[in-house]
Design an enzyme around this catalytic site. Structure first.
Site, mmCIF file in Angstrom:
data_model
loop_
_atom_site.group_PDB
_atom_site.id
_atom_site.type_symbol
_atom_site.label_atom_id
_atom_site.label_comp_id
_atom_site.label_asym_id
_atom_site.label_seq_id
_atom_site.Cartn_x
_atom_site.Cartn_y
_atom_site.Cartn_z
ATOM 1 N N GLY A 240 0.849 -1.198 0.000
ATOM 2 C CA GLY A 240 0.000 0.000 0.000
ATOM 3 C C GLY A 240 0.873 1.232 0.000
ATOM 4 O O GLY A 240 0.636 2.164 0.741
ATOM 5 N N ASN A 241 1.887 1.200 -0.835
ATOM 6 C CA ASN A 241 2.852 2.312 -0.949
ATOM 7 C C ASN A 241 3.335 2.715 0.430
ATOM 8 O O ASN A 241 3.364 3.880 0.800
ATOM 9 C CB ASN A 241 2.189 3.518 -1.631
ATOM 10 C CG ASN A 241 1.733 3.160 -3.008
ATOM 11 O OD1 ASN A 241 2.525 2.744 -3.836
ATOM 12 N ND2 ASN A 241 0.446 3.263 -3.241
ATOM 13 N N CYS A 242 3.722 1.686 1.127
ATOM 14 C CA CYS A 242 3.740 1.765 2.567
ATOM 15 C C CYS A 242 5.023 2.264 3.189
ATOM 16 O O CYS A 242 6.098 2.037 2.681
ATOM 17 C CB CYS A 242 3.459 0.365 3.066
ATOM 18 S SG CYS A 242 3.586 0.231 4.795
ATOM 19 N N VAL A 243 4.885 2.878 4.331
ATOM 20 C CA VAL A 243 5.946 3.245 5.270
ATOM 21 C C VAL A 243 7.000 4.141 4.621
ATOM 22 O O VAL A 243 7.006 4.377 3.444
ATOM 23 C CB VAL A 243 6.627 2.001 5.872
ATOM 24 C CG1 VAL A 243 7.508 2.384 7.032
ATOM 25 C CG2 VAL A 243 5.606 1.039 6.368
ATOM 26 N N LYS A 248 10.699 0.574 3.392
ATOM 27 C CA LYS A 248 9.512 0.164 2.640
ATOM 28 C C LYS A 248 9.650 -1.259 2.089
ATOM 29 O O LYS A 248 10.689 -1.622 1.560
ATOM 30 C CB LYS A 248 9.303 1.136 1.480
ATOM 31 C CG LYS A 248 7.924 1.057 0.848
ATOM 32 C CD LYS A 248 7.801 2.049 -0.305
ATOM 33 C CE LYS A 248 7.759 3.481 0.134
ATOM 34 N NZ LYS A 248 6.558 4.210 -0.268
#
Lengths: 428, 346
Positions: A240-243, A248
């Site tokens: 989720g296009n995360c951190v 990432k």
């Protein structure tokens, strides 16, 4: 369960013309790809660019990086994301285009987006500098809110990777690996002389730009779950296009999970890899207790003597990592954890905000606060000024001479906590 | 030729034993006592003078001794300062390490001392200076002198200093990034195999011990107390006037709340990269509940609200920076007569 992974090596990419793959050169019909992406009416415009290893190019703000994939048999390449109906991953034949990646950029969604340098000192800190980046610049319509914006770019990236993957579907030159994942009883019984090992993969599940999707489902709505490593390899997990960028776990990292690769490498030789637990790390303490309890519960049920836990993010997720480690060690399961550090720019601070005495075997992927001076580059794909707003950057990042001072935090996957980086830290 | 100032104690400086432990500092031109064990091994440097001081005198008169060393530093203008080796002698170890730390911090020149791993001075000074490994007693003088001279030669030549194990110094405790030849996943499986088989392995990160924070005593009467609102949730006036970074903040802001009943959406925003900011931007009071504080004050539960919001982003902040910012905030709040604080995170 058995998966045949065909690795097709791409040595160059050409944008324009008809879709084809000839002698390792991938041609992409960008007009066709553009119309496919624009099917999502929330997108105002999309354009494409290329960044090759060694070029004086900087890409930012990067949201996700995805390996182009296609299924020859057994469902779709990212099940549950693009289709209503779905077939579980990890079965049949999958084609992976190696040597190139789809990289999504465009106006910033949030503070968690990063940079990729294709040459210079920054290139050493990101694995993506070694790939031909097919960069997709996505602009949304004005009335799209941040949560939708994230969804728009996430799905567009996956769509493009699946579409480009199809170009290599019938390529006859490939390297083949077959992965087997027998039923639990067989897995347990094989290699009786080798130690049984489980893998716990922590993933972020904390809201905008802090999420992970499992077969298209938001992992915030899940509890720890036993998943086959073949499903990991085959598109069950999407970032989720995360951190923040440095820590990432991009979709590329999930598809090419370094720990799964290494456990399979030694499977049947040094160890018996019997199971994998996906552990969503949530915001509240009660959820963390629940998650750590269920992780231990599932790992215990596998009858293993040892486990390896990888991490995503830092700060409150360190508590998830430590709790899971403690619970496993308390059951007598020997545990190794992988984490990064926030030891301050001078490296003199305590490295982690939380720790348990049971965590006596730690692999570190480096101090994310360490700074790096990046040279001015010939070409920026995206918007350089966004560095001032993202993790690892600040208003003083862009120097008057055009150089860039960033914490390695800001570089995509610099200290990836699935261990897909050579970076580590030592005490001097 | 580079110049070196040497420090030693009454015993190794050949003044006397324990009975001379109160000898005041004195200086001799050139190498004296055990300085002679090191001097011939210095590549392109000479020991221009030797300071000798009784161990008890140094331990009990540190300021005097540092002042004496300052005078000698100014007189001899050395390029490097050497002290010891102190072996397992506690007071001598403290004198050597303290002199080195003083010289390095005041004059900015490199210093070298050496001592045994159990010398109490090691833990007191290792973060500030290079302390080389030395034997327990003078029996290892030859070996220790060679190591000190070799390390001093490197420092004087401006050569890069290698890892603690390679060079034989005690780690200062600073974490530095390096590239390994194996990725983290391979190293993790290696470590796991060693742990399974009961073989020795080295964790890459030692377990930290944290300073325990003693909670303050409860406020006797909240209805008479002045209470402040603090947050590490990154709520700042729109536009982020102090440029507080999204992560690894080293600064905090103090923002005027006077005349406000709540933090108005649009006027305030979250700049914290560690959580989904959408809901905090919709209503900043969700993270910094000034509206509730105001209500409690009106109801008389709280005596008075401190009219400023103290805020930073607690995201990937090092423990050291967090402690420093906390201390700075407390200093300000105490000066402003604040008796209690509500500290919100994210």
């Amino acid at each position: 369960m058995s998966l045949e992974l065909r690795k097709v090596h791409i040595r160059d990419v050409v944008l324009g013309g008809e879709n084809r793959l000839t002698d390792g050169v991938l041609f992409i019909d960008t007009k066709e790809l553009e119309s496919l992406i624009l099917e999502d009416h929330r997108i105002r415009s999309v354009s494409f660019d290329l960044a090759r290893p060694g070029e004086s190019v900087r890409i930012l703000p990067v949201k996700d990086v995805i390996e182009p994939r296609a299924k020859l048999e057994g469902g779709s390449s990212f099940p549950g994301v693009l289709d209503e109906s779905m077939t579980a991953g990890g079965r049949g034949i999958t084609v992976a285009l190696k040597g190139c990646v789809v990289t999504t950029t465009g106006p910033i969604v949030g503070f968690q987006e990063g940079l990729i340098d294709m040459s210079g000192p920054g290139a050493d800190y990101t694995i993506f500098s070694q790939y031909i980046n097919i960069v997709m610049i996505i602009d949304k319509h004005d009335d799209i809110n941040p949560h939708e914006h994230e969804e728009v770019v996430r799905i567009a990236g996956v769509k493009a990777a699946a579409h480009i993957g199809e170009i290599g579907l019938t390529c006859e030159e490939y390297e083949k690996t077959v992965y087997d994942w027998p039923v639990i009883g067989e897995r347990y019984a094989q290699y009786p002389d080798l130690p049984k090992v489980a893998y716990v993969c922590n993933c972020m599940s904390q809201g905008l730009l802090h999420d992970t999707y499992f077969y298209g489902r938001d992992t915030k709505k899940m509890v720890p779950t036993m998943v086959s490593p073949l499903e990991f390899m085959d598109g069950a997990l999407v970032s989720g296009n995360c951190v923040s960028p440095g820590s990432k776990t991009t979709t590329f990292h999930h598809l090419n999970n370094a720990v799964i690769d290494e456990l399979f490498e030694r499977h049947g030789k040094e160890l018996n890899f019997v199971g994998l637990v996906l552990n969503p790390m949530m915001v509240t303490l009660k959820e963390k207790y629940r998650g750590a309890m269920l992780v231990a519960d599932l790992v215990e049920s596998l009858g293993v003597e040892a486990a390896l836990i990888t991490q995503e993010g830092f700060g409150n997720p360190t508590t998830d990592l430590m709790m899971a480690c403690k619970n496993l060690e308390d059951m007598g399961i020997k545990t190794v954890i992988v984490t990064n550090e926030d030891a301050g720019t001078d490296g003199l601070s305590e490295s982690l905000p939380d720790m348990v005495v049971e965590a006596d075997a730690i692999v570190t992927t480096g101090n994310s606060n360490a700074t790096l001076l990046l040279p001015k580059v010939d070409r920026v794909i995206g918007k350089l000024e966004d560095i001032e707003r993202v993790t690892g950057g600040n208003v003083d990042s862009i120097k008057p001479d055009g150089t860039l001072l960033v914490e390695i935090h800001g570089i995509m996957g610099s200290h990836n906590l699935q261990g897909n980086t050579l970076l580590t830290a030592i005490t001097v | 030729m580079k110049r070196v100032l040497f420090y030693t104690n009454q015993f190794f400086g050949q003044i006397g034993g324990e009975e001379a432990a109160y000898t005041k500092p004195e200086v001799h031109e050139g190498p004296k006592g055990n300085a002679n064990a090191i001097a011939p091994q210095l590549a392109d440097a000479e020991i221009v003078a030797t300071v000798i001081c009784g161990d008890n005198y140094y331990a009990e008169n540190m300021e005097d001794c540092r002042a004496y060393i300052r005078t000698q530093m100014e007189a001899f203008r050395p390029d490097l300062f050497l002290a010891g080796p102190a072996f397992n002698a506690g007071r001598f170890g403290i004198a050597c390490a303290d002199a080195c730390a003083f010289v390095e911090e005041e004059f900015g020149i490199p210093t070298v001392t050496a001592m045994y791993e159990e010398n109490p001075a090691l833990e007191m000074y290792r973060k500030r200076i290079y302390i080389l490994e030395a034997g327990k007693s003078a029996a290892s003088m030859t070996k220790d002198a060679r190591r000190m001279a070799g390390f001093a030669n490197k420092l004087l030549a401006g050569e890069a200093i290698g890892l603690p194990k390679e060079e034989g110094y005690f780690a200062k405790g600073r974490r530095v990034n390096v590239f390994s030849d194996k990725n983290g996943a391979v190293r993790a499986v290696d470590m796991l195999m060693a742990k399974i088989h009961g073989e020795p392995f080295e964790t890459e990160l030692e377990i930290s011990t944290y300073e325990k924070v003693q909670p303050a005593k409860a406020v006797v009467d909240l209805s008479k107390a002045k209470v402040a609102l603090l947050t590490s949730g990154g709520i700042v006036p729109r536009g982020n006037p102090d440029h507080i970074p999204a992560a690894t903040a080293k600064v905090w802001g103090r923002y005027d709340l006077s005349g406000m009943d709540r933090l108005e959406p649009g006027a305030w925003e979250s700049v914290h990269a560690g959580y989904d900011p959408v809901y905090a931007n919709d209503d900043p009071n969700r993270v910094a509940p000034y509206n509730t504080m105001k209500q409690l004050a009106e109801e008389g539960v709280i005596g008075e609200i401190y009219p400023f919001l103290c805020s930073t982003t607690g995201n990937s902040t090092s423990v050291a920076d967090a402690m420093r910012m906390g201390e700075e905030m407390v200093e300000q709040l105490k000066a402003d007569g604040v008796e209690a604080v509500i500290l919100t995170s994210t």
